[in-house]
Design an enzyme around this catalytic site. Structure first.
Site, PDB file in Angstrom:
ATOM      1  N   HIS A 141       0.845  -1.396   0.347  1.00 58.51           N
ATOM      2  CA  HIS A 141       0.137  -0.238   0.251  1.00 58.51           C
ATOM      3  C   HIS A 141       0.834   1.447   0.100  1.00 58.51           C
ATOM      4  O   HIS A 141       0.116   2.281  -0.291  1.00 58.51           O
ATOM      5  CB  HIS A 141      -0.584   0.337   1.342  1.00 58.51           C
ATOM      6  N   ASP A 178      -2.655 -10.230  -2.313  1.00 58.69           N
ATOM      7  CA  ASP A 178      -3.661 -10.173  -0.833  1.00 58.69           C
ATOM      8  C   ASP A 178      -4.642  -9.817  -0.959  1.00 58.69           C
ATOM      9  O   ASP A 178      -5.357  -9.287  -2.510  1.00 58.69           O
ATOM     10  CB  ASP A 178      -2.749  -9.026  -0.695  1.00 58.69           C
ATOM     11  N   HIS A 180      -6.615  -7.242  -0.602  1.00 57.76           N
ATOM     12  CA  HIS A 180      -6.991  -6.217  -0.634  1.00 57.76           C
ATOM     13  C   HIS A 180      -6.389  -5.307  -1.638  1.00 57.76           C
ATOM     14  O   HIS A 180      -4.869  -6.104  -2.681  1.00 57.76           O
ATOM     15  CB  HIS A 180      -5.906  -5.000   0.126  1.00 57.76           C
ATOM     16  N   ASP A 266      -4.487 -12.911   3.955  1.00 60.80           N
ATOM     17  CA  ASP A 266      -5.352 -12.015   4.166  1.00 60.80           C
ATOM     18  C   ASP A 266      -7.525 -12.617   3.226  1.00 60.80           C
ATOM     19  O   ASP A 266      -8.117 -12.331   3.216  1.00 60.80           O
ATOM     20  CB  ASP A 266      -5.120 -11.043   4.611  1.00 60.80           C
TER      21      ASP A 266
HETATM   22  C1  3YP Z   1      -5.412  -1.245   6.698  1.00 62.19           C
HETATM   23  C2  3YP Z   1      -6.755  -0.504   7.255  1.00 62.19           C
HETATM   24  C3  3YP Z   1      -8.040  -1.112   7.317  1.00 62.19           C
HETATM   25  C4  3YP Z   1      -7.633  -2.980   6.557  1.00 62.19           C
HETATM   26  C5  3YP Z   1      -6.282  -2.667   6.368  1.00 62.19           C
HETATM   27  C6  3YP Z   1      -5.714  -3.404   5.698  1.00 62.19           C
HETATM   28  C7  3YP Z   1      -4.019  -4.112   5.649  1.00 62.19           C
HETATM   29  C8  3YP Z   1      -3.738  -4.560   4.595  1.00 62.19           C
HETATM   30  O1  3YP Z   1      -3.710  -6.562   4.712  1.00 62.19           O
HETATM   31  N1  3YP Z   1      -3.084  -4.667   3.194  1.00 62.19           N
HETATM   32  O2  3YP Z   1      -2.913  -5.395   2.106  1.00 62.19           O
HETATM   33 ZN    ZN Z   2      -3.980  -7.553   2.474  1.00 59.61          ZN
END
Ligand code: 3YP
Ligand code: ZN
Length: 367
Positions: A141, A178, A180, A266
């Site tokens: 991210h 992932d 996300h 995840d």
């Molecule tokens: C970050 C804030 C709410 C969800 C979270 C995600 C983190 C993650 O696993 N990113 O791949």
């Molecule tokens: Zn994630």
């Protein structure tokens, strides 16, 4: 055929404070553990040792990424701020209030980026065929000017940029599984037609309003970002269908020199932060799918770098299973109580999952 493996004890020492899940310690909710705690990753490493698979892997030692490495992706302001907060007795946050780090957190974040660099270099040098960098904190991210979503530096992007600095002709494809959206990796190469970024993720989970099919890269890189947002609930068949229909054809057409996988577990059926249903055997199938195409287009070269995955008990099963497939060493750590999740109804591809994948496939177009 050798499989490389990166882990460093300090990855487990990255201190995400006593957040209650996402909330900073306060009287709003009893302080507890941050979601991004060491458990899932340390226990992945521990299971590799106890099941014996680690004896078949080639250990790769990480060292801290240099400022020069980090600055290929990040702004000097971001690097300076992380260093400054890291040098205080209370640590800091990478940018969004949910990405805490402790004192000297910079050193660990640089070691995570450095672990991805070391793994990718080992693959490109031919020391190993493929490699898994079990790093922490995660990276996919993090954007040039800020960290977010538990990420401080963009580990995968930093590794790719370093490899391309050494070899400008290098063509890289990323496949981020992932749950996300891999927004940071995508942003790092959005206008670069020599890096194809692909992300499979739960539709509009995190970041919000990110990772839609319509995000396809910019300028010279138009078409070289591919997003496959999948409906909440998608399981093994849906993911395999997305791989077969979108990811694998795109990889064959792009024909990279190496495939980099920001690997989060995840999307598993046990994850507290995702609503997907993938099991360890689903991750094994996706690994096999990537290995088959990698053998055809890039001599098997795959580097995976660890991202999310928050089930302390299930992430290790997914991770060991993926490494079993990558290394060709048959290891089965899945007890029958866990194997029963492979046959649950949510594993079946349904019509709306199929149409979501087909829509993503229809949007793919690059030269
Ligand atoms: C970050 C804030 C709410 C969800 C979270 C995600 C983190 C993650 O696993 N990113 O791949
Ligand atoms: Zn994630």
């Amino acid at each position: 055929m050798a499989t490389g493996y990166v882990w460093h004890e300090l990855y487990g020492w990255h201190d995400t404070s006593s957040h209650a899940g996402l909330l900073p310690p306060s009287l709003i909710m009893q302080p507890y553990h941050h979601f991004e705690s060491p458990e899932s990753k340390q226990r992945f490493h521990s299971l590799l040792e106890v099941c014996g698979l680690i004896d078949h892997l080639t250990r790769i030692e990480p060292k801290q990424a240099s400022d020069e490495d980090i600055l290929r992706i990040h702004t000097p302001e971001h690097l300076a701020r992380i260093k400054a907060e890291s040098a205080t007795m209370r640590g800091g946050d990478a940018g969004d209030g949910t990405s805490p780090f402790g004192p000297q957190g910079f050193e660990i974040a640089a070691l995570a980026a450095g672990g991805s660099i070391a793994a990718l270099n080992a693959v490109l040098a031919g020391d190993v065929t493929n490699a898994y960098a079990l790093v922490r904190p995660p990276g996919h991210h993090a954007r040039p000017e800020t960290g977010m979503g538990f990420c401080i530096f963009a580990n995968a992007a930093i590794a790719i940029a370093q490899a391309k600095a050494a070899n400008p002709d290098l063509r890289v494809a990323t496949v981020d599984w992932d749950v996300h959206h891999g927004n940071g990796t995508q942003a790092a190469f959005c206008d670069d037609p020599t890096v194809l970024t692909i992300s499979l993720h739960q539709d509009d989970l995190f970041p919000r309003n990110s990772g839609a099919i319509e995000e396809r890269g910019e300028g010279a890189g138009l078409g070289y970002a591919i997003n496959v947002p999948l409906p909440a609930g998608t399981g093994n068949e849906g993911y395999a269908y997305a791989m077969d229909t979108v990811v694998i054809p795109a990889l064959r057409r792009f024909s990279p020199d190496v495939i980099v996988v920001p690997s989060g577990f995840d999307a598993s059926c046990f994850d507290p932060l995702g609503r997907m249903s993938v099991t360890a055997s689903g991750y094994r199938v996706m690994t096999r799918q990537l290995m088959d195409v990698a053998e055809d287009v890039c001599a098997g070269r795959i580097m995976m770098t660890h991202e999310g995955g928050y089930s302390p008990t299930y992430v290790p099963l997914c991770g060991v299973t993926v490494l079993s497939e990558m290394s060709g060493v048959p290891v089965d750590v899945i007890h029958e109580l866990y194997a029963s999740f492979d046959t649950m109804p949510e594993q079946t591809l349904n019509d709306y999952q199929r149409s979501a994948v087909d829509r993503a496939a229809a949007a793919v177009s690059f030269a």
